[in-house]
Design an enzyme around this catalytic site. Structure first.
Site, PDB file in Angstrom:
ATOM      1  N   LYS A 206       0.841  -1.200   0.000  1.00  0.00           N
ATOM      2  CA  LYS A 206       0.000   0.000   0.000  1.00  0.00           C
ATOM      3  C   LYS A 206       0.879   1.255   0.000  1.00  0.00           C
ATOM      4  O   LYS A 206       0.686   2.152  -0.792  1.00  0.00           O
ATOM      5  CB  LYS A 206      -0.889  -0.053   1.252  1.00  0.00           C
ATOM      6  CG  LYS A 206      -1.912   1.036   1.355  1.00  0.00           C
ATOM      7  CD  LYS A 206      -2.842   0.715   2.526  1.00  0.00           C
ATOM      8  CE  LYS A 206      -3.668   1.913   2.917  1.00  0.00           C
ATOM      9  NZ  LYS A 206      -4.557   1.632   4.053  1.00  0.00           N
ATOM     10  N   GLU A 212      10.639  -4.547   4.532  1.00  0.00           N
ATOM     11  CA  GLU A 212      10.723  -5.943   4.080  1.00  0.00           C
ATOM     12  C   GLU A 212      10.415  -6.041   2.586  1.00  0.00           C
ATOM     13  O   GLU A 212      11.150  -6.668   1.819  1.00  0.00           O
ATOM     14  CB  GLU A 212       9.722  -6.819   4.842  1.00  0.00           C
ATOM     15  CG  GLU A 212      10.041  -7.015   6.312  1.00  0.00           C
ATOM     16  CD  GLU A 212       9.437  -5.941   7.199  1.00  0.00           C
ATOM     17  OE1 GLU A 212       9.148  -4.824   6.703  1.00  0.00           O
ATOM     18  OE2 GLU A 212       9.276  -6.204   8.405  1.00  0.00           O
ATOM     19  N   GLY A 267      -4.839  -2.524   5.527  1.00  0.00           N
ATOM     20  CA  GLY A 267      -4.043  -3.643   5.015  1.00  0.00           C
ATOM     21  C   GLY A 267      -4.695  -4.993   5.279  1.00  0.00           C
ATOM     22  O   GLY A 267      -4.856  -5.826   4.381  1.00  0.00           O
ATOM     23  N   ARG A 268      -5.119  -5.226   6.527  1.00  0.00           N
ATOM     24  CA  ARG A 268      -5.662  -6.544   6.872  1.00  0.00           C
ATOM     25  C   ARG A 268      -7.079  -6.749   6.355  1.00  0.00           C
ATOM     26  O   ARG A 268      -7.655  -7.818   6.535  1.00  0.00           O
ATOM     27  CB  ARG A 268      -5.586  -6.760   8.386  1.00  0.00           C
ATOM     28  CG  ARG A 268      -6.271  -5.683   9.206  1.00  0.00           C
ATOM     29  CD  ARG A 268      -5.867  -5.786  10.665  1.00  0.00           C
ATOM     30  NE  ARG A 268      -6.372  -4.669  11.460  1.00  0.00           N
ATOM     31  CZ  ARG A 268      -5.782  -3.484  11.566  1.00  0.00           C
ATOM     32  NH1 ARG A 268      -4.668  -3.234  10.899  1.00  0.00           N
ATOM     33  NH2 ARG A 268      -6.284  -2.536  12.335  1.00  0.00           N
ATOM     34  N   GLU A 353      -4.538  -7.560  15.279  1.00  0.00           N
ATOM     35  CA  GLU A 353      -4.120  -6.202  14.933  1.00  0.00           C
ATOM     36  C   GLU A 353      -5.317  -5.250  15.069  1.00  0.00           C
ATOM     37  O   GLU A 353      -5.148  -4.085  15.396  1.00  0.00           O
ATOM     38  CB  GLU A 353      -3.555  -6.176  13.504  1.00  0.00           C
ATOM     39  CG  GLU A 353      -2.562  -5.049  13.285  1.00  0.00           C
ATOM     40  CD  GLU A 353      -1.734  -5.227  12.025  1.00  0.00           C
ATOM     41  OE1 GLU A 353      -0.507  -5.293  12.140  1.00  0.00           O
ATOM     42  OE2 GLU A 353      -2.315  -5.294  10.928  1.00  0.00           O
ATOM     43  N   HIS A 384      -3.959 -34.381  17.253  1.00  0.00           N
ATOM     44  CA  HIS A 384      -2.859 -35.274  17.623  1.00  0.00           C
ATOM     45  C   HIS A 384      -1.725 -34.503  18.273  1.00  0.00           C
ATOM     46  O   HIS A 384      -0.621 -35.019  18.410  1.00  0.00           O
ATOM     47  CB  HIS A 384      -2.376 -36.036  16.392  1.00  0.00           C
ATOM     48  CG  HIS A 384      -3.464 -36.891  15.818  1.00  0.00           C
ATOM     49  ND1 HIS A 384      -3.647 -38.207  16.176  1.00  0.00           N
ATOM     50  CD2 HIS A 384      -4.471 -36.584  14.966  1.00  0.00           C
ATOM     51  CE1 HIS A 384      -4.706 -38.690  15.547  1.00  0.00           C
ATOM     52  NE2 HIS A 384      -5.229 -37.721  14.803  1.00  0.00           N
ATOM     53  N   LYS A 504       9.380  -0.934  14.314  1.00  0.00           N
ATOM     54  CA  LYS A 504       9.898  -0.586  12.988  1.00  0.00           C
ATOM     55  C   LYS A 504      10.911   0.548  13.102  1.00  0.00           C
ATOM     56  O   LYS A 504      11.971   0.522  12.492  1.00  0.00           O
ATOM     57  CB  LYS A 504       8.753  -0.074  12.097  1.00  0.00           C
ATOM     58  CG  LYS A 504       7.864  -1.121  11.499  1.00  0.00           C
ATOM     59  CD  LYS A 504       7.012  -0.439  10.423  1.00  0.00           C
ATOM     60  CE  LYS A 504       5.793  -1.245  10.065  1.00  0.00           C
ATOM     61  NZ  LYS A 504       4.868  -0.527   9.200  1.00  0.00           N
TER      62      LYS A 504
HETATM   63  C1  G6Q Z   1      -2.417  -4.176   8.211  1.00  0.00           C
HETATM   64  C2  G6Q Z   1      -1.190  -3.485   8.521  1.00  0.00           C
HETATM   65  C3  G6Q Z   1       0.067  -4.132   7.983  1.00  0.00           C
HETATM   66  C4  G6Q Z   1       0.403  -3.787   6.536  1.00  0.00           C
HETATM   67  C5  G6Q Z   1       1.845  -4.193   6.260  1.00  0.00           C
HETATM   68  C6  G6Q Z   1       2.255  -3.947   4.832  1.00  0.00           C
HETATM   69  O1  G6Q Z   1      -3.520  -3.787   8.483  1.00  0.00           O
HETATM   70  O2  G6Q Z   1      -1.326  -2.176   8.147  1.00  0.00           O
HETATM   71  O3  G6Q Z   1       0.067  -5.516   8.122  1.00  0.00           O
HETATM   72  O4  G6Q Z   1      -0.479  -4.426   5.675  1.00  0.00           O
HETATM   73  O5  G6Q Z   1       2.702  -3.508   7.125  1.00  0.00           O
HETATM   74  O6  G6Q Z   1       2.127  -2.608   4.515  1.00  0.00           O
HETATM   75  P1  G6Q Z   1       2.292  -2.132   3.032  1.00  0.00           P
HETATM   76  O7  G6Q Z   1       1.194  -2.730   2.221  1.00  0.00           O
HETATM   77  O8  G6Q Z   1       2.206  -0.632   3.070  1.00  0.00           O
HETATM   78  O9  G6Q Z   1       3.629  -2.611   2.545  1.00  0.00           O
END
Ligand code: G6Q
Length: 543
Positions: A206, A212, A267-268, A353, A384, A504
């Site tokens: 996003k 990462e 994001g989630r 989250e 199990h 972070k």
């Molecule tokens: C979700 C969070 C988080 C996010 C990641 C990736 O709700 O905001 O998990 O999706 O940190 O972020 P980017 O899509 O900006 O790389």
């Protein structure tokens, strides 16, 4: 906003809890022989049996009263209207717009977001068709056989989970992989057996700034360019899913190959936005639209069904019941479907989250427990290993057992065996085994105390017909709105995630301390300093 503990329903629930906390499910079922049929609800092909919960009609009546006093329906309506209910980031929360039909209009700051959603979906479909048909070629003219989604958190867990869930609907001639971790092993494993000339990377971020993802994206770029010996290859081997046009351009991706989304998609909550591009390529646009239809069916149910028959509301309220009155810390998610192997991990982010918050909407420290710890593994595997603790341990662990009536494979006998375990586990957890029953079965006396299962362990059983794209969409939406309901009761912002920021920032500060050739002056606490020194000493080799 309402502090839930100040409502009359909460106080009534406290008194009620004292009365029924020791009531046994055996008793509840004996008192009401129709309980297993009446404490159920159904929507969009999902059947919820919540009868094996430590709840009576009175419990449900009070929980529903709590939902009313906390304004769950009003808050839901505000979300569907596009109000900026993510108050700490001043954003609308409109994942429901991602699956709204073309005929619906939802406006944010004057613009109809549904029209924008469909424009992106159409663009994704056209691109997916080109890749699937082989019309989209790599730099050397070979067709694309491998798709790698590079993204993390919300830009990874949904696509990876959905691909695994729906792989029997996917194009089996193609390979789909997902790289999230900054650990180089993730990239190396995902690419070691692939031909760069046949590989397409989808950079899903996003913000397009996540450490990462950007690190893996740079490594992917180098892998492609070094192998194909041309910077121009980037245009054919990379596309982006992002809201950040400037950074996408800087990477060398033509914005014609960028798929957008919006700040009103968290994001989630984004697996059904363009973040799902890898899924659309895998299962095809028609199946992807089925997935969206499944989401939509539950959205409509959540929006219009009275609270007492509203699946996500009922599930959310039961989670509040165990969390806040029984003090249960965790919730187990056990899908009886091997292809839902990553579903617990997906729900872990969605719920933890969203609802792992210690202050309410006004920034005041809450005086009640919020989000439960979510975990789980597919059944029957878990039976199990860790189910022992659920059956005979000392902790109360409510579980959701999810099963499907029809198998994905032709191995029908396997499926009856699998599903027999869903029913057996829910039964065993609820009703256990008494000393008298053991004796009657001839258990030696010395073993009896060890073999007794106390029962009274609560479960929800969710049954659907088959794990199709539509069913998966409905299942995910069910949990999205379940999480919403919990957050509305707790008066928290389920849509921000400030807690992930601190780590972070600190990591960025430490990177140069690891990279510098000579040991820098370390100003952390003594533990962090010692760990960094030890790492520098033992890591071996220059970078
Ligand atoms: C979700 C969070 C988080 C996010 C990641 C990736 O709700 O905001 O998990 O999706 O940190 O972020 P980017 O899509 O900006 O790389």
């Amino acid at each position: 906003m309402t502090n839930p503990t100040q409502t009359s329903a909460w106080r009534a629930l406290q008194t009620h809890y004292e009365k029924i906390k020791d009531v046994q499910l055996r008793q509840l079922f004996a008192d009401d022989p129709r309980r297993g049929e009446t404490m159920t609800a159904e929507a969009a092909g999902l059947y919820l049996d919540y009868s094996k919960n430590r709840a009576t009609d009175e419990t449900m009546r009070l929980l529903l009263q709590l939902a009313r006093e906390c304004g769950v329906a009003e808050r839901r309506d505000a979300m569907f209207r596009g109000d900026k209910i993510n108050t700490t980031e001043q954003r609308a929360v409109l994942h429901i717009a991602l699956r709204a039909p073309r005929s619906v209009q939802i406006k944010v700051d004057g613009a109809d977001v549904v029209a924008e959603v469909h424009a992106v979906l159409d663009k994704m479909a056209a691109f997916s068709d080109r890749v699937r048909s082989g019309e989209w070629k790599g730099h050397t003219g070979k067709r694309i056989r491998n798709v790698i989604n590079v993204g993390i958190g919300g830009s990874y867990l949904g696509p990876e989970m959905a691909y695994a869930a729906l792989r029997s609907f996917s194009d089996r001639s193609m390979t789909f992989r997902f790289v999230a971790n900054i650990d180089g092993a993730a990239f190396a494993e995902a690419t070691h057996d692939l031909d760069p000339a046949e590989t397409l990377f989808i950079l899903s971020s996003k913000t397009f700034t996540t450490l990462e993802t950007m690190t893996n994206a740079a490594t992917a770029r180098k892998w492609i360019v070094d192998s194909l010996k041309s910077d121009a290859s980037v245009a054919k081997h990379f596309v982006a899913v992002s809201t950040n046009t400037a950074e996408v351009k800087k990477f060398g991706i033509d914005t014609a190959n960028m798929f957008g989304f919006w700040d009103w998609v968290g994001g989630r909550y984004s697996m059904d936005s363009a973040i799902g591009l890898s899924n659309m390529i895998a299962i095809g646009p028609a199946n992807y639209r089925e997935l969206l239809a499944g989401f939509r069916a539950i959205d409509e149910h959540f929006q219009s069904t009275p609270l007492e028959k509203n699946l996500p509301v009922l599930m959310g309220l039961l989670t509040v019941w165990y969390n806040n009155f029984f003090g249960a810390q965790t919730l187990g998610i056990m899908p009886y479907a091997d292809n839902l192997r990553r579903f617990p991990a997906y729900l872990q982010q969605l719920q933890m989250e969203s609802n792992g918050k210690h202050v309410d909407l006004e920034g005041r420290h809450v005086n009640y427990l919020t989000g439960a710890i979510i975990w789980g593994e597919p059944g029957t595997d878990g039976q199990h290993s860790f189910y022992q603790l659920i059956h005979q341990g000392t902790k109360l662990i409510p579980c959701d057992l999810i099963g499907f009536c029809q198998p994905l494979s032709p191995l029908k006998q396997h499926h009856d065996y699998l599903m027999s375990n869903v029913f057996a586990q829910a039964e065993a957890l609820a009703f256990g085994k008494t000393p008298e029953e053991l004796k009657a079965e001839g258990s030696p006396d010395f073993q009896t105390p060890f073999r007794v299962c106390e029962g009274n362990r609560p479960t929800n059983v969710i049954l659907a017909e088959k794990l199709t794209p539509r069913a998966l969409g409905s299942l995910v939406a069910l949990y999205e709105h379940n999480v919403f309901t919990q957050g509305a009761i707790w008066s928290i912002d389920s849509f921000d995630q400030w807690g992930v920021e601190l780590g972070k920032v600190l990591a960025k500060r430490i990177i140069p301390e690891l990279e510098s050739a000579t040991e820098p002056e370390l100003k952390h606490d003594s533990s962090t300093n010692a760990l960094i020194r030890r790492y520098r000493r033992l890591r071996g080799g220059a970078r």
